[in-house]
Design a protein around this motif. Structure first.
Motif, PDB file in Angstrom:
ATOM      1  N   ARG A   3       0.796  -1.229   0.000  1.00 33.36           N
ATOM      2  CA  ARG A   3       0.000   0.000   0.000  1.00 33.36           C
ATOM      3  C   ARG A   3       0.828   1.277   0.000  1.00 33.36           C
ATOM      4  N   LEU A   4       2.056   1.216   0.469  1.00 32.90           N
ATOM      5  CA  LEU A   4       2.899   2.410   0.554  1.00 32.90           C
ATOM      6  C   LEU A   4       4.048   2.316  -0.446  1.00 32.90           C
ATOM      7  N   ASP A   5       4.724   3.428  -0.651  1.00 31.61           N
ATOM      8  CA  ASP A   5       5.899   3.441  -1.523  1.00 31.61           C
ATOM      9  C   ASP A   5       6.966   2.521  -0.934  1.00 31.61           C
ATOM     10  N   ARG A   6       7.420   1.561  -1.718  1.00 28.85           N
ATOM     11  CA  ARG A   6       8.339   0.542  -1.195  1.00 28.85           C
ATOM     12  C   ARG A   6       9.672   1.118  -0.768  1.00 28.85           C
ATOM     13  N   ARG A   7      10.166   2.100  -1.507  1.00 32.53           N
ATOM     14  CA  ARG A   7      11.439   2.710  -1.136  1.00 32.53           C
ATOM     15  C   ARG A   7      11.329   3.389   0.228  1.00 32.53           C
ATOM     16  N   THR A   8      10.226   4.097   0.442  1.00 23.30           N
ATOM     17  CA  THR A   8      10.001   4.754   1.727  1.00 23.30           C
ATOM     18  C   THR A   8       9.877   3.724   2.840  1.00 23.30           C
ATOM     19  N   SER A  32       9.829  -5.538  -4.502  1.00 24.68           N
ATOM     20  CA  SER A  32      10.346  -4.540  -5.445  1.00 24.68           C
ATOM     21  C   SER A  32      10.971  -5.147  -6.685  1.00 24.68           C
ATOM     22  N   ALA A  91       9.311  -5.463   1.514  1.00 26.68           N
ATOM     23  CA  ALA A  91       9.395  -4.438   0.463  1.00 26.68           C
ATOM     24  C   ALA A  91      10.498  -4.751  -0.543  1.00 26.68           C
ATOM     25  N   ASN A 125       9.213  -4.804 -10.029  1.00 27.83           N
ATOM     26  CA  ASN A 125       9.156  -3.424 -10.518  1.00 27.83           C
ATOM     27  C   ASN A 125      10.395  -3.033 -11.300  1.00 27.83           C
TER      28      ASN A 125
END
Length: 135
Positions: A72-77, A123, A119, A126
């Motif tokens: 649900r959130l940005d994986r890098r963050t 990733s 995460a 992607n």
């Protein structure tokens, strides 16, 4: 007819792999360090088992609970915040030199670092270019 070749993912995959390797080795060393310190404080097999289950044992269960964060959130963050919170947690261990403190902070560390592992693994797809992805 031209043969299909696999796309070169190169540097991004290498960086993710290195981050995962360093984090896994560091986490395992930290878990053993907690167990070692608990043993030195208590000389109790029960406390040592509690430390190992609270860290290494939960590390296999908690990622299933934190997996939605990586979706649900940005994986890098998620990766950066998870690593930062994990580092703070491990630094706090020095302030709690009791068996209870070590075990509880070990549990907190497992909870805050598990989104990183999820995460990273999520990733990888992607990184595949759109023209190389199989549909």
């Amino acid at each position: 007819m031209r043969a299909m070749t696999a796309p070169s993912l190169g540097r991004p995959v290498l960086l993710l792999t290195l981050a995962l390797l360093v984090t896994r080795v560091g986490a395992a060393a930290a878990y053993l360090g907690v167990a070692w310190e608990v043993w030195n404080l208590t000389h109790s097999a029960l406390w040592d088992t509690a430390a190992l289950v609270a860290t290494g044992g939960l590390a296999g269960v908690v990622p299933m609970l934190t997996a939605p964060l990586a979706d649900r959130l940005d994986r890098r963050t998620v990766m950066v915040v998870s690593q930062a919170l994990s580092a703070v947690t491990w630094l706090l261990l020095a302030a709690f030199p009791t068996p209870w403190g070590l075990v509880l902070l070990g549990v907190v560390s497992v909870v805050v670092e598990s989104p990183f592992f999820v995460a990273v693994e999520a990733s990888v797809p992607n990184l595949v270019p759109d023209d190389a992805a199989l549909t």
